[in-house]
Write an enzyme that holds these catalytic residues in place. Structure first.
Site, short mmCIF file in Angstrom:
data_model
loop_
_atom_site.label_atom_id
_atom_site.label_comp_id
_atom_site.label_asym_id
_atom_site.label_seq_id
_atom_site.Cartn_x
_atom_site.Cartn_y
_atom_site.Cartn_z
N TYR A 149 -41.35 -28.14 -26.38
CA TYR A 149 -39.94 -27.73 -26.53
C TYR A 149 -39.32 -28.42 -27.73
CZ TYR A 149 -35.02 -27.04 -25.15
OH TYR A 149 -33.69 -26.71 -25.11
N ASP A 205 -32.11 -9.37 -21.16
CA ASP A 205 -32.72 -10.44 -20.38
C ASP A 205 -34.07 -9.94 -19.90
OD1 ASP A 205 -31.51 -13.17 -19.03
OD2 ASP A 205 -33.09 -12.29 -17.79
N THR A 262 -27.00 -25.17 -16.39
CA THR A 262 -27.52 -23.81 -16.34
C THR A 262 -28.70 -23.77 -15.38
OG1 THR A 262 -29.20 -24.02 -18.08
CG2 THR A 262 -26.93 -23.55 -18.79
N LYS A 293 -37.95 -26.54 -31.04
CA LYS A 293 -36.52 -26.59 -31.35
C LYS A 293 -36.26 -27.25 -32.71
CE LYS A 293 -35.05 -24.40 -27.77
NZ LYS A 293 -34.47 -23.04 -27.92
N ASN A 310 -31.49 -16.53 -28.02
CA ASN A 310 -31.02 -17.52 -27.05
C ASN A 310 -32.02 -17.77 -25.92
OD1 ASN A 310 -28.80 -19.16 -25.83
ND2 ASN A 310 -28.93 -17.60 -24.24
#
Length: 261
Positions: free
Chosen positions: A154, A38, A189, A158, A88
């Protein structure tokens, strides 16, 4: 070609929270050992501590090739092998397309798309040499359907991740390496931390897909990997949208825009 997660070694980027953390736990419950990475070291180490001896943590900035190479070396030094890589990490720039500056586009492309390119350069030689393994790329239903005009960088990245993943599956599957593409819809999230806002917000348009908790998505990913499925959806309703779009894209877009003033 399906992968047995028992004693497999998985590398997960963006694993300090959300889907990444949940997937790390889902893999570990199936016996995998996990390299938790991370950008925020405290988060990575916290998740690795939760996994006990099955986890090891390190900081990783996915825009850095050197950082990803260090993750590879840590995995090989600590666990002796790499069987699975999950890319991810994702960020968003939100607003009317004419208000989103070029530097925001550059940042989203660098994090969302080029991070996968860097990961391929670093990890695929390891998987190809052993002739086995699995890659999971996190995209989005925004990478399958056109609703995300209010977050166009985005959406564009994607869509690119979906296309990259599908073509990669054609290349890697004959070489013994599976590829899955996770396309979540709503997931509870902390991704709001990764959103930059520009201009006046546009009202979102799109189907009312169900919102899942991250733990449920982690289980879907683990099941999808063990079953060697390419497309992993969190909302099966998205498959209906895809079928409608595939039958007649012009009619589909006309339906979506007919109520726009």
């Amino acid at each position: 070609m399906s992968i047995d997660l028992h004693n497999a070694v998985a590398v997960i980027t963006g694993a300090g929270s959300g889907i990444g953390r949940a997937t790390a736990h889902a893999f570990a419950r199936r016996g995998a050992r996990v390299v938790v990475t991370d950008l925020v070291g405290e988060r990575a180490h916290s998740v690795a501590d939760e996994l006990g001896s099955r986890g090891v943590a390190t900081v990783c900035d996915v825009t850095s090739l050197d950082d990803l190479q260090a993750v590879r070396d840590l995995a090989l030094d600590h666990f002796g092998r790499i069987d699975l890589v999950m890319n991810n990490v994702g960020i968003l720039a939100v607003g009317p397309v004419e208000d989103i500056p070029f530097h925001a586009w550059q940042r989203v492309v660098d994090v969302n798309l080029l991070s996968v390119v860097r990961s391929n350069l670093v990890f695929l030689p390891v998987l190809l040499e052993q002739g086995a393994g699995h890659v999971v790329n996190t995209a989005s239903t925004a990478g399958l359907l056109p609703y995300g005009f209010d977050r166009l960088p985005y959406t564009a990245t994607k869509h690119a991740v979906v296309g990259l993943s599908e073509a990669l599956a054609l290349y890697l599957r004959p070489r013994g390496i599976g590829v899955s593409c996770l396309c979540p819809a709503g997931v509870a999230t902390n991704i709001v931390e990764q959103i930059a806002f520009y201009g006046e917000p546009a009202p979102p348009r799109g189907p009312d897909f169900p919102v899942l908790d991250a733990d449920s998505v982690g289980e879907l990913v683990a099941d999808g990997v063990t079953q060697n499925r390419f497309l992993i959806l969190t909302a099966q309703e998205a498959a209906d949208e895809l079928r409608e779009r595939g039958r007649d894209v012009d009619a589909y877009l006309s339906r979506l825009t007919k109520d726009v003033p």
